[in-house]
Scaffold this active site. Structure first.
Site: not given
Length: 190
Positions: A95, A43
């Protein structure tokens, strides 16, 4: 029409994430540590480091879609209710799913270990996830809307929390080796 399309895509995304969280199970925090650490680095790389290579953040470009406004259906778009320009916030499925797997593991561990709500891990990881999400949106606000890698905030607030709590409570060895060499005590859920 637009509201109907929004609710269909939103509900399909929620259903997909719930299905993944029901089917996939982390066996212990050893696996959770590897998975969440890899997702954490992934990420951060695609949001902050990819602009140095590709001259724009690949993760943000993919999330926003091309000039047609279409995007890959791997994120939730949540409308901002008090935004005069009618904008929206985005959160990727990863997420939600990756930390969610750890939260689900903590629930199974608490049930198998017969831990209560306060001396268990589930409540604290749920609160940790909420704090991590709050920090993500705070960073988004402070950086004038520049996309943020949510796992940068969510991983320390969930994985870091369970490791620290497990160490303080003396359960870290059990959490790390959970399910190894024995069958998991599964309690039938209603």
């Amino acid at each position: 029409m637009l509201l109907t399309m929004f609710s269909v895509y939103f509900s399909q995304g929620i259903c997909l994430m719930i299905t993944v969280l029901q089917m996939a199970r982390l066996p212990n925090i050893r696996v959770a540590s590897a998975l969440l650490s890899a997702a954490f680095v992934y990420d951060i790389f695609w949001v902050f480091i990819s602009p140095l290579i590709f001259h724009e953040s690949v993760m943000i470009a993919v999330a926003r879609g091309d000039n047609t406004g279409e995007s890959i259906p791997m994120l939730l778009r949540i409308p901002r209710f008090f935004d005069p320009w009618g904008g929206y916030d985005m959160i990727g499925f990863g997420d939600i799913i990756f930390p969610g797997l750890l939260v689900a593991f903590s629930y199974r561990f608490d049930r198998a270990s017969k831990k209560g709500i306060l001396n268990g891990y589930f409540l604290w990881l749920t609160v940790g996830y909420a704090v991590g999400l709050f920090l993500t949106y705070l960073a988004l606000f402070l950086m004038d809307g520049h996309g943020q890698p949510a796992l940068l905030y969510l991983v320390p607030c969930t994985l870091g929390l369970i490791v620290i709590l497990g160490w303080v409570r003396g359960d870290l060895h059990d959490l790390w080796n959970y399910g190894k060499g024995r069958t998991e005590n599964v309690v039938d859920e209603p």
